[in-house]
Design a protein around this motif. Structure first.
Motif, PDB file in Angstrom:
ATOM      1  N   ALA A   1     -37.065   0.900 -15.545  1.00  0.00           N
ATOM      2  CA  ALA A   1     -37.883   2.564 -15.239  1.00  0.00           C
ATOM      3  C   ALA A   1     -37.271   3.086 -16.070  1.00  0.00           C
ATOM      4  CB  ALA A   1     -36.698   2.719 -14.412  1.00  0.00           C
ATOM      5  N   ILE A   2     -35.749   3.296 -16.828  1.00  0.00           N
ATOM      6  CA  ILE A   2     -35.894   4.267 -17.965  1.00  0.00           C
ATOM      7  C   ILE A   2     -36.458   4.189 -18.841  1.00  0.00           C
ATOM      8  CG2 ILE A   2     -34.214   4.966 -19.502  1.00  0.00           C
ATOM      9  CD1 ILE A   2     -31.576   4.098 -17.393  1.00  0.00           C
TER      10      ILE A   2
ATOM     11  N   ARG B   1     -40.050   5.819 -18.520  1.00  0.00           N
ATOM     12  CA  ARG B   1     -39.719   7.256 -18.155  1.00  0.00           C
ATOM     13  C   ARG B   1     -40.274   7.907 -19.542  1.00  0.00           C
ATOM     14  NH1 ARG B   1     -40.110  11.116 -18.621  1.00  0.00           N
ATOM     15  NH2 ARG B   1     -39.496  13.548 -17.748  1.00  0.00           N
ATOM     16  N   VAL B   2     -39.026   7.141 -20.342  1.00  0.00           N
ATOM     17  CA  VAL B   2     -38.932   7.458 -21.906  1.00  0.00           C
ATOM     18  C   VAL B   2     -40.839   6.808 -22.664  1.00  0.00           C
ATOM     19  CG1 VAL B   2     -38.014   6.964 -24.434  1.00  0.00           C
ATOM     20  CG2 VAL B   2     -36.660   7.758 -21.868  1.00  0.00           C
TER      21      VAL B   2
ATOM     22  N   GLY C   1     -43.688   8.375 -19.716  1.00  0.00           N
ATOM     23  CA  GLY C   1     -43.926  10.070 -18.874  1.00  0.00           C
ATOM     24  C   GLY C   1     -43.465   9.808 -17.621  1.00  0.00           C
ATOM     25  N   SER C   2     -43.993  10.305 -16.170  1.00  0.00           N
ATOM     26  CA  SER C   2     -43.761   9.957 -14.853  1.00  0.00           C
ATOM     27  C   SER C   2     -44.943  10.177 -14.510  1.00  0.00           C
ATOM     28  CB  SER C   2     -42.768  10.899 -14.744  1.00  0.00           C
ATOM     29  OG  SER C   2     -43.236  12.270 -14.406  1.00  0.00           O
ATOM     30  N   PRO C   3     -45.263   9.649 -12.800  1.00  0.00           N
ATOM     31  CA  PRO C   3     -44.298   9.002 -12.655  1.00  0.00           C
ATOM     32  C   PRO C   3     -44.050   7.625 -13.044  1.00  0.00           C
ATOM     33  CG  PRO C   3     -46.462   8.803 -11.375  1.00  0.00           C
ATOM     34  CD  PRO C   3     -46.523   9.885 -12.204  1.00  0.00           C
ATOM     35  N   VAL C   4     -42.853   6.783 -12.502  1.00  0.00           N
ATOM     36  CA  VAL C   4     -42.279   5.403 -12.943  1.00  0.00           C
ATOM     37  C   VAL C   4     -43.176   4.601 -12.621  1.00  0.00           C
ATOM     38  CG1 VAL C   4     -40.712   4.223 -13.538  1.00  0.00           C
ATOM     39  CG2 VAL C   4     -40.158   6.428 -14.204  1.00  0.00           C
TER      40      VAL C   4
ATOM     41  N   ARG D   1     -45.788   1.652 -13.903  1.00  0.00           N
ATOM     42  CA  ARG D   1     -46.669   2.077 -14.826  1.00  0.00           C
ATOM     43  C   ARG D   1     -46.770   1.345 -16.094  1.00  0.00           C
ATOM     44  NH1 ARG D   1     -47.047   8.255 -16.108  1.00  0.00           N
ATOM     45  NH2 ARG D   1     -48.875   7.862 -16.874  1.00  0.00           N
TER      46      ARG D   1
ATOM     47  N   THR E   1     -50.520   5.695 -20.371  1.00  0.00           N
ATOM     48  CA  THR E   1     -50.760   7.135 -19.859  1.00  0.00           C
ATOM     49  C   THR E   1     -52.467   7.709 -19.217  1.00  0.00           C
ATOM     50  OG1 THR E   1     -52.784   7.484 -21.882  1.00  0.00           O
ATOM     51  CG2 THR E   1     -49.653   6.610 -22.651  1.00  0.00           C
TER      52      THR E   1
END
Length: 213
Positions: free
Chosen positions: A36-37, A40-41, A44-47, A67, A70
């Protein structure tokens, strides 16, 4: 009329699915956190990617995945084709089915099973023939017989026939074999892409109904 299920499919399978999924979450929650981290990095979000899918008896539920693409859009605000939005990192998540890990939560909730026909798009419900509809007699799975016998390289008709064949003969030995075969298929990255896949769908082309006489 639904295909008649045995004792394992009706009573035992759900208990095993819930117990094993809960155990997996307790033992490997840290893997989900790390992925998940990274998502996110890098993306992006949402994860978590959430999408409605049909489950047992066609009941709609939200499936959870990490996800892999992009949100890049063209000058008109439309999403770019999948291939342009899928990053190398996202491709790795798909190749090794890491993006499917959040579906463990769906299994705990009772939306899905560890093994069963894969939950596809809601709009496909109206396109199945009478036999293909039997794939919804059971809970959809994180993995299934079709995923270990051709994965995305099989045609839609072959995949659906394998799904219904599974529904007709569900058993503990069969589920165990599919789980073991899934590990081997994922590690080998065999049949990740379909010859029918387009630039927009990446892995498998859109199902438009079966042409059966």
């Amino acid at each position: 009329m639904s295909i008649k299920q045995g004792i394992y499919a009706r009573y035992v399978k759900r208990v095993l699915d819930f117990s094993l999924s809960l155990l997996i979450l307790l033992l490997f929650w840290w893997v989900l956190v790390i992925v998940a981290i990274l998502v996110r990095v890098k993306l992006g979000s949402p994860v978590i990617f959430k999408q409605p899918r049909p489950g047992k008896d066609g009941r709609i539920f939200d499936i959870y995945k990490f996800r892999t693409m992009t949100d890049e859009r063209d000058e008109h605000g439309n999403l770019l084709p999948d291939l342009q939005r899928l990053t190398p990192f996202g491709r790795k998540l798909r190749d090794f089915s890491i993006d499917e890990l959040p579906e463990i939560l769906n299994v705990v909730r009772g939306d899905m099973a560890l093994v069963g026909p894969r939950p596809l798009l809601v709009e496909y419900l109206e396109l199945y023939d009478d036999r293909q509809r039997h794939r919804h007699d059971v809970r959809p799975g994180i993995t299934g017989f079709a995923q270990t016998h051709g994965r995305n390289a099989a045609t839609w008709e072959d995949r659906f026939e394998m799904d219904v064949s599974y529904v007709e003969r569900i058993s503990f030995p069969l589920d165990l074999r599919i789980l073991v075969d899934t590990v081997l298929v994922v590690v080998s990255r065999k049949d990740v892409d379909s010859a029918e896949a387009s630039a927009r769908t990446i892995t498998m082309d859109t199902f438009k109904g079966s042409n059966r006489e």
